[in-house]
Design an enzyme around this catalytic site. Sequence first.
Site, PDB file in Angstrom:
ATOM      1  CG  MET A  11       0.672  -3.916   0.725  1.00 11.68           C
ATOM      2  SD  MET A  11      -0.705  -3.775   1.882  1.00 11.68           S
ATOM      3  CE  MET A  11      -0.971  -2.015   1.876  1.00 11.68           C
ATOM      4  NE  ARG A  15      -2.553  -0.220  -1.621  1.00 12.07           N
ATOM      5  CZ  ARG A  15      -1.447   0.510  -1.555  1.00 12.07           C
ATOM      6  NH1 ARG A  15      -0.748   0.763  -2.659  1.00 12.07           N
ATOM      7  NH2 ARG A  15      -1.024   0.972  -0.397  1.00 12.07           N
ATOM      8  CE1 TYR A 159     -10.805  -5.022   5.069  1.00  9.21           C
ATOM      9  CE2 TYR A 159     -10.596  -4.033   2.906  1.00  9.21           C
ATOM     10  CZ  TYR A 159     -11.196  -4.931   3.740  1.00  9.21           C
ATOM     11  OH  TYR A 159     -12.191  -5.751   3.273  1.00  9.21           O
ATOM     12  CD  GLU A 160      -4.870  -5.033   2.015  1.00 12.49           C
ATOM     13  OE1 GLU A 160      -3.684  -4.682   1.887  1.00 12.49           O
ATOM     14  OE2 GLU A 160      -5.204  -6.054   2.632  1.00 12.49           O
ATOM     15  N   GLY A 161      -4.420   0.359   2.606  1.00 12.02           N
ATOM     16  CA  GLY A 161      -4.052   1.733   2.266  1.00 12.02           C
ATOM     17  C   GLY A 161      -5.296   2.594   2.168  1.00 12.02           C
TER      18      GLY A 161
END
Length: 317
Positions: A11, A15, A159-161
């Site tokens: 992740m 990011r 996305y990706e947090g």
Amino acid sequence: NKGLKAMFIMMNEARLGVAVQGLSQSEVAYQNAVTYAKDRLQGRSLTGPKSPDKPADPIIVHPDVRRTLMSIRAFNEAARALVIWTALHGDVSHRSDDEKARQFSDDMMGLMTPVLKGVLTDTGFANAVNAQQMYGGHGYIGEWGMEQFVRDARIAMIYEGANGIQALDLVGRKLPANGGRAIMSFFNEVNTFLKENKDDKELAAFTGPLKKAMDDLQAATMWFMNNAMKNPDNAGAGSTDYMHLFGLTALGYMWARMALTIKAKLAEDAGGKADWFENKLAFGTFFMERTLPETSAHLARISSGSDTMMSVGADAF
């Protein structure tokens, strides 16, 4: 029981890639907007016609158009430098034979990952919207492609947090990690740069604003130390502002470092690129004058705490 740890390695790498996506959308939107601004004829310059042989001047003569374009360009150049700076730390953290250098670089990678992801995608989307604005109504239709850039930039904030999570990760995990070692190392690097160049009058247009931004960042960090432990809502309430305050300061640091290098190049032999270097300095000066002072607003919002936003019940919304 190592799956979650492995997932976060993936992740965090993703990011960083998403951060570059945000910057890329900002850059392509800027390039298209500049081309259009140089070509689109509309009105006359406030100080008199700049293209008297044409029915109107290109819109790039107008100060507010230049403000928009320079804001995007000044961000893009500093963000690109920050991505490269962070990537170099990635290399050092994996390859250096110096244990202290590996630790410092690993700390910088961890600290900068949520900042890069959050700030570059938030600002990348805002810049795509501002670049679209240069087209007027044309920017809203599919023919010119600008609305596609805006739509493509929007997902990177999620996305990706989602970026609110990036801010919480920064404040809740990265700041207190290892007793605050990473953030103190960043403070030390920037403050050392400022100390080494404090007597350089030619660099004052960069070091002065950077010093003010650093004061704001350090004050915000201290405010969290004094107020977030007893009331964690204070950390949550100020986390997004802190992420952007941090990002602006890091971008300002990149501009100050670039300015130092440019001035050295100009003092030697610019290799026929003197105009290019001078123009780059102008964009950097614009960032220090017009964008970096936003750190003070972020600090004011952080310092207001969470009392007001938490004072009403859910049914009041």
